[in-house]
Design an enzyme around this catalytic site. Structure first.
Site, PDB file in Angstrom:
ATOM      1  N   ARG A  23       0.823  -1.228   0.000  1.00  0.00           N
ATOM      2  CA  ARG A  23       0.000   0.000   0.000  1.00  0.00           C
ATOM      3  C   ARG A  23       0.841   1.255   0.000  1.00  0.00           C
ATOM      4  NH1 ARG A  23      -2.792  -0.805   5.487  1.00  0.00           N
ATOM      5  NH2 ARG A  23      -0.663  -1.467   5.858  1.00  0.00           N
ATOM      6  N   GLU A  28       6.431   7.179  11.956  1.00  0.00           N
ATOM      7  CA  GLU A  28       6.266   8.184  13.010  1.00  0.00           C
ATOM      8  C   GLU A  28       7.422   9.166  12.846  1.00  0.00           C
ATOM      9  OE1 GLU A  28       6.365   6.225  16.810  1.00  0.00           O
ATOM     10  OE2 GLU A  28       4.245   5.715  16.701  1.00  0.00           O
ATOM     11  N   GLN A  46       5.064  24.907  16.403  1.00  0.00           N
ATOM     12  CA  GLN A  46       4.576  25.364  15.101  1.00  0.00           C
ATOM     13  C   GLN A  46       5.197  24.483  14.020  1.00  0.00           C
ATOM     14  OE1 GLN A  46       4.776  29.671  14.494  1.00  0.00           O
ATOM     15  NE2 GLN A  46       5.545  29.342  12.431  1.00  0.00           N
ATOM     16  N   ASN A  48       5.896  24.328   9.800  1.00  0.00           N
ATOM     17  CA  ASN A  48       5.967  25.144   8.594  1.00  0.00           C
ATOM     18  C   ASN A  48       6.183  24.228   7.395  1.00  0.00           C
ATOM     19  OD1 ASN A  48       5.891  27.569  10.145  1.00  0.00           O
ATOM     20  ND2 ASN A  48       8.047  27.327  10.573  1.00  0.00           N
ATOM     21  N   ARG A  59      16.842  29.255   0.768  1.00  0.00           N
ATOM     22  CA  ARG A  59      16.049  29.919   1.809  1.00  0.00           C
ATOM     23  C   ARG A  59      16.930  29.995   3.046  1.00  0.00           C
ATOM     24  NH1 ARG A  59      10.280  29.912   0.584  1.00  0.00           N
ATOM     25  NH2 ARG A  59       9.913  28.734  -1.327  1.00  0.00           N
ATOM     26  N   HIS A  62      18.728  31.739   8.110  1.00  0.00           N
ATOM     27  CA  HIS A  62      17.800  32.390   9.036  1.00  0.00           C
ATOM     28  C   HIS A  62      18.006  31.942  10.477  1.00  0.00           C
ATOM     29  CE1 HIS A  62      14.859  32.359   5.394  1.00  0.00           C
ATOM     30  NE2 HIS A  62      15.636  33.420   5.353  1.00  0.00           N
ATOM     31  N   LYS A  72      14.917  23.942  15.265  1.00  0.00           N
ATOM     32  CA  LYS A  72      14.128  23.429  14.144  1.00  0.00           C
ATOM     33  C   LYS A  72      14.378  21.942  13.949  1.00  0.00           C
ATOM     34  CE  LYS A  72      14.430  27.809  11.669  1.00  0.00           C
ATOM     35  NZ  LYS A  72      14.991  28.508  10.512  1.00  0.00           N
ATOM     36  N   HIS A 119      20.190  28.783   9.893  1.00  0.00           N
ATOM     37  CA  HIS A 119      19.753  27.647   9.077  1.00  0.00           C
ATOM     38  C   HIS A 119      19.376  28.098   7.667  1.00  0.00           C
ATOM     39  CE1 HIS A 119      16.447  25.053   7.509  1.00  0.00           C
ATOM     40  NE2 HIS A 119      17.395  24.161   7.707  1.00  0.00           N
ATOM     41  N   TYR A 132       9.066  21.692   8.416  1.00  0.00           N
ATOM     42  CA  TYR A 132       9.891  21.785   9.611  1.00  0.00           C
ATOM     43  C   TYR A 132       9.090  22.262  10.802  1.00  0.00           C
ATOM     44  CZ  TYR A 132      10.543  26.674   8.100  1.00  0.00           C
ATOM     45  OH  TYR A 132      10.346  27.966   7.696  1.00  0.00           O
ATOM     46  N   ASP A 170      16.610  37.780   1.727  1.00  0.00           N
ATOM     47  CA  ASP A 170      17.778  36.916   1.903  1.00  0.00           C
ATOM     48  C   ASP A 170      19.018  37.444   1.182  1.00  0.00           C
ATOM     49  OD1 ASP A 170      16.385  35.268   3.579  1.00  0.00           O
ATOM     50  OD2 ASP A 170      16.067  33.677   2.091  1.00  0.00           O
TER      51      ASP A 170
END
Length: 184
Positions: A23, A28, A46, A48, A59, A62, A72, A119, A132, A170
């Site tokens: 399937r 996890e 949170q 993202n 990106r 940061h 993160k 990061h 993340y 950036d």
């Protein structure tokens, strides 16, 4: 799950188990009790999700300053990236050094980026999706960054600076030596 150390203290590679059959698969990607058993005591608040359409999208680099600093947990659900964490702790013996790890939907690896690290990632495949978790909420007032192409960092990006696709924000970040907000 497998937890691997990297060359920088606190930056770790976590690879969850995948259970597959005809399937598809089940995994996890985060289980707090298993994390606690490995000494990974993070409280994520949170999630993202980003999509980068082109190869060569960068990106970052940061980070957020206190009281909104964030650790993160980064993973790729489609495509492939070079994920980079830079030590910005001024008192650290590894200040200014970085770790670069390939994360992909295929290798199923995740990278833990501690609070006191900058990061960034660069897409290596088109239509790459990165998910993340972070340990603190976004704060525009505490949002900071570093120049991705700072020669003092020595990051070997899979794209030249001229071909890198970045946001205007950036492109304006300072070099590490000019950063006023680095962690102690």
């Amino acid at each position: 799950m497998i937890v691997e150390e990297t060359a920088l203290e606190g930056v770790k590679i976590v690879t969850p188990k995948k259970f597959g059959d005809e399937r598809g698969f089940f995994s996890e990607t985060h289980n707090q009790s298993k994390w606690d058993a490995h000494g990974l005591h993070y409280r994520f608040v949170q999630d993202n999700h980003s999509l980068s359409r082109e190869v060569g999208v960068i990106r970052g680099l940061h980070f957020q300053t206190a009281p909104f600093a964030q650790a993160k947990l980064v993973r790729v659900v489609r495509g492939r990236i070079l994920d980079v964490a830079v030590d910005i702790r001024r008192s650290s013996p590894t200040f200014g050094r970085h770790v670069a790890v390939e994360l992909s939907a295929e290798n199923w690896r995740q990278l833990i980026v501690p609070i006191d690290f900058a990061h960034a990632f660069c897409t290596v495949e088109p239509d790459t999706e990165v998910v993340y978790k972070v340990t603190n909420f976004y704060s525009a007032a505490n949002d900071r960054g570093l120049a991705f192409d700072d020669p003092d960092l020595g990051v070997e990006w899979p794209v030249t600076p001229e071909r890198a696709i970045l946001s205007d924000k950036d492109r304006r970040w300072p070099r590490l030596r000019d950063l006023p907000d680095a962690f102690d």
